[in-house]
Structures are given as structure tokens and as C-alpha cells.
Design a protein around this motif. Structure first.
Motif, PDB file in Angstrom:
ATOM      1  N   ASP A 114      59.411   0.226  63.555  1.00 21.90           N
ATOM      2  CA  ASP A 114      60.394   1.275  63.271  1.00 21.90           C
ATOM      3  C   ASP A 114      61.821   0.725  63.367  1.00 21.90           C
ATOM      4  N   GLU A 115      62.054  -0.131  64.357  1.00 25.07           N
ATOM      5  CA  GLU A 115      63.381  -0.732  64.505  1.00 25.07           C
ATOM      6  C   GLU A 115      63.678  -1.682  63.349  1.00 25.07           C
ATOM      7  N   VAL A 116      62.653  -2.350  62.847  1.00 29.54           N
ATOM      8  CA  VAL A 116      62.830  -3.218  61.683  1.00 29.54           C
ATOM      9  C   VAL A 116      63.288  -2.391  60.489  1.00 29.54           C
ATOM     10  N   ALA A 117      62.624  -1.230  60.270  1.00 32.74           N
ATOM     11  CA  ALA A 117      62.972  -0.360  59.143  1.00 32.74           C
ATOM     12  C   ALA A 117      64.395   0.174  59.275  1.00 32.74           C
ATOM     13  N   THR A 118      64.779   0.529  60.496  1.00 36.36           N
ATOM     14  CA  THR A 118      66.127   1.041  60.728  1.00 36.36           C
ATOM     15  C   THR A 118      67.173  -0.038  60.436  1.00 36.36           C
ATOM     16  N   ASN A 119      66.931  -1.244  60.925  1.00 36.32           N
ATOM     17  CA  ASN A 119      67.850  -2.352  60.677  1.00 36.32           C
ATOM     18  C   ASN A 119      67.952  -2.669  59.188  1.00 36.32           C
ATOM     19  N   TRP A 120      66.821  -2.545  58.485  1.00 37.88           N
ATOM     20  CA  TRP A 120      66.766  -2.827  57.046  1.00 37.88           C
ATOM     21  C   TRP A 120      67.770  -1.944  56.306  1.00 37.88           C
ATOM     22  N   GLU A 121      67.756  -0.641  56.611  1.00 32.18           N
ATOM     23  CA  GLU A 121      68.659   0.283  55.926  1.00 32.18           C
ATOM     24  C   GLU A 121      70.112   0.031  56.305  1.00 32.18           C
ATOM     25  N   LYS A 122      70.369  -0.297  57.568  1.00 32.42           N
ATOM     26  CA  LYS A 122      71.738  -0.587  57.994  1.00 32.42           C
ATOM     27  C   LYS A 122      72.267  -1.840  57.304  1.00 32.42           C
ATOM     28  N   LEU A 123      71.411  -2.837  57.152  1.00 33.06           N
ATOM     29  CA  LEU A 123      71.815  -4.074  56.492  1.00 33.06           C
ATOM     30  C   LEU A 123      72.147  -3.833  55.024  1.00 33.06           C
ATOM     31  N   LYS A 124      71.393  -2.940  54.388  1.00 34.88           N
ATOM     32  CA  LYS A 124      71.651  -2.636  52.981  1.00 34.88           C
ATOM     33  C   LYS A 124      73.028  -2.009  52.810  1.00 34.88           C
ATOM     34  N   LEU A 125      73.418  -1.154  53.749  1.00 39.23           N
ATOM     35  CA  LEU A 125      74.748  -0.539  53.684  1.00 39.23           C
ATOM     36  C   LEU A 125      75.832  -1.590  53.880  1.00 39.23           C
ATOM     37  N   LYS A 126      75.591  -2.554  54.784  1.00 41.88           N
ATOM     38  CA  LYS A 126      76.563  -3.618  55.019  1.00 41.88           C
ATOM     39  C   LYS A 126      76.720  -4.507  53.785  1.00 41.88           C
ATOM     40  N   GLU A 127      75.661  -4.554  52.965  1.00 42.31           N
ATOM     41  CA  GLU A 127      75.702  -5.385  51.758  1.00 42.31           C
ATOM     42  C   GLU A 127      76.506  -4.730  50.632  1.00 42.31           C
ATOM     43  N   GLY A 128      76.984  -3.512  50.877  1.00 39.62           N
ATOM     44  CA  GLY A 128      77.847  -2.885  49.888  1.00 39.62           C
ATOM     45  C   GLY A 128      77.307  -1.637  49.239  1.00 39.62           C
ATOM     46  N   LYS A 129      76.093  -1.248  49.571  1.00 42.10           N
ATOM     47  CA  LYS A 129      75.551  -0.025  48.994  1.00 42.10           C
ATOM     48  C   LYS A 129      76.285   1.174  49.583  1.00 42.10           C
TER      49      LYS A 129
END
Length: 258
Positions: A114-129
Motif C-alpha cells: 500500500d505504501e508503494v502504491a501511495t509513493n507511486w502516485e506522489k512520484l507521478k505528481l512530482k514528475e509534472g502531472k
């Protein structure tokens, strides 16, 4: 059967060589574009989905091959326009996987999936989404899209805390639907029916059930039972339309025992 990495790479190289040869020598393959392949790719993806639900691993292997061919085909077309080739495709996904897994390739600690999935979405936002929902394809079927939307927003904490809360929401939406049915307001009936489906899909997530797979399994089950019913009617030289519901129900109950 497990092949060595050398054998795996040789097999991929063989496919790439065949694709090069087909693109030059086959009239059909020469005429294909990304647009012409698109609907075929979607069809192949659904065929893979069918094979997975049927647990037919031999068919899964074949359908994966068909999808791999499409990936190689798109990459070949991309190389002809000098936009990208198969190396760019592979390197692109490799770089994404590395950047999205800092708990493997960096110094981030995670306790569970679950923490992996949460980090995944946060990283996508940091990438500019600009939105966590940008990654949900517009052309997805509505049921699948609803499931992906809920997965995405849950990944950033917009979620219920307990399954019971979601079930209560389902009941609330059913009550609202029934109210509009009683009022005979067709527009509001449709809206409330959509809310019921959306809440049911959300509840499925809490139950660890994939709603698309669950519904498709039910479709397959219904088809099997109904075709049994058709077969029994044929044995009796009857049309289904001439049988009473009571007669059909006898064979339906038999089909449920198969």
C-alpha cells in the motif's frame, strides 16, 4: 520451461529481425500504421484477458506473443519516422521503473504494498502531472475507468477508512435510486443508478475483488447456463420462446449444478 537470459535475448532479436523483414516484404505489414493497428491491439488485449480468466496458460502465452508483436510493430513504425525505436521503448520503461521504485533503487523505506502504491502516485505528481487522474485513459470502458479512478485517488489518501463505511454508502445510494424510481424521474434514475454502480465498484476494491473480472466471470457463467438451457430445449424439439418460465427454470437449476 525456463530459458537463459542469452536465449531470451536471442528470441527477442529473432522477432525484431522478422518484423524488419515483414515490414519490407509483406504488403499487409507494409501498409499498417499506428492508427490501423490500434483496434487490433485493443482486441488482442481483451483476448489476453479472456485467457487469463479461463486460466488457460497455453493461450496466455500465445496472446502475450500477439501483444509483444504489436509492441515491436509500433516501435518499428516509430523507428521509420525516427521518433523512437524498441530501445527507446525499453529504456523509457526501465527508467520509469527505477524512478518509481526508490525503495529498491534509492533510500526510501516502505512497510507494505500500500505504501508503494501511495509513493507511486506522489512520484507521478512530482514528475509534472497536474492530476493523479491524468493516467486514466479516456477511452477505458466505464466500469474499468471507475475502478482505476478510485485506485488513483485512494493512492493519495482520498478514501474511506473501513469497508463498512463503503457498504453503508452502497445502501444509501440504493435507497436514493429507489426513491427516484418511485418518483419516475428517468434522468435522475440514470444518475442514481450510476452512483450505485460507482459505489459498488468502490466496495469491490475494499473486498479485494476486481469488478471487471468478477462481472466477466458472471457473464461466462450465465452464458454457460443459458446455452445448457438452449441445448435442453433443442433436445425436446422446442423453441425457448414456447417454453414457460417454470419449464426453463428446471433446466436452469440443472445448469447450476454443472
Amino acid at each position: 520451461m525456463k530459458y537463459s537470459r542469452e536465449a531470451q535475448l536471442k528470441a527477442i532479436d529473432r522477432l525484431l529481425t522478422i518484423m524488419d523483414e515483414l515490414r519490407v516484404g509483406c504488403p499487409w505489414d507494409k501498409n499498417q500504421t499506428m492508427e490501423s493497428l490500434r483496434h487490433l491491439t485493443i482486441e488482442e488485449t481483451y483476448e489476453l484477458g479472456d485467457a487469463i480468466l479461463d486460466n488457460d496458460l497455453e493461450e496466455v502465452k500465445k496472446e502475450l506473443g500477439d501483444l509483444l508483436l504489436h509492441i515491436v510493430f509500433y516501435a518499428k513504425i516509430g523507428s521509420e519516422t525516427q521518433d523512437f525505436d524498441i530501445a527507446d521503448v525499453a529504456n523509457s520503461i526501465s527508467e520509469k521503473l527505477i524512478s518509481r521504485h526508490p525503495h529498491i533503487y534509492g533510500d526510501i523505506d516502505v512497510a507494505n504494498a500500500d505504501e508503494v502504491a501511495t509513493n507511486w502516485e506522489k512520484l507521478k505528481l512530482k514528475e509534472g502531472k497536474k492530476s493523479v487522474l491524468e493516467g486514466v485513459p479516456r477511452s477505458l470502458p466505464a466500469l474499468v475507468k471507475a475502478s482505476r479512478i478510485q485506485d488513483k485517488v485512494a493512492g493519495v489518501g482520498f478514501d474511506w477508512e473501513e469497508p463498512q463505511q463503503v457498504f453503508e454508502k452502497v445502501q444509501e445510494e440504493l435507497d436514493e435510486l429507489q426513491h427516484e424510481v418511485n418518483e419516475n424521474n428517468q434522468e435522475k434514475i440514470e444518475a442514481e443508478f450510476g452512483d450505485v454502480l460507482f459505489s459498488m465498484i468502490n466496495y469491490a476494491r475494499f473486498l479485494k475483488v476486481d469488478p471487471e473480472s468478477a462481472l466477466e466471470r458472471t457473464n461466462k457463467k450465465f452464458i454457460k447456463r443459458f446455452q445448457y438451457l438452449e441445448g435442453k430445449a433443442k433436445e425436446l424439439n422446442k423453441d425457448l420462446s414456447d417454453m414457460t418460465l417454470k419449464e426453463m427454470d428446471i433446466f436452469w437449476e440443472e445448469a447450476k449444478q454443472l
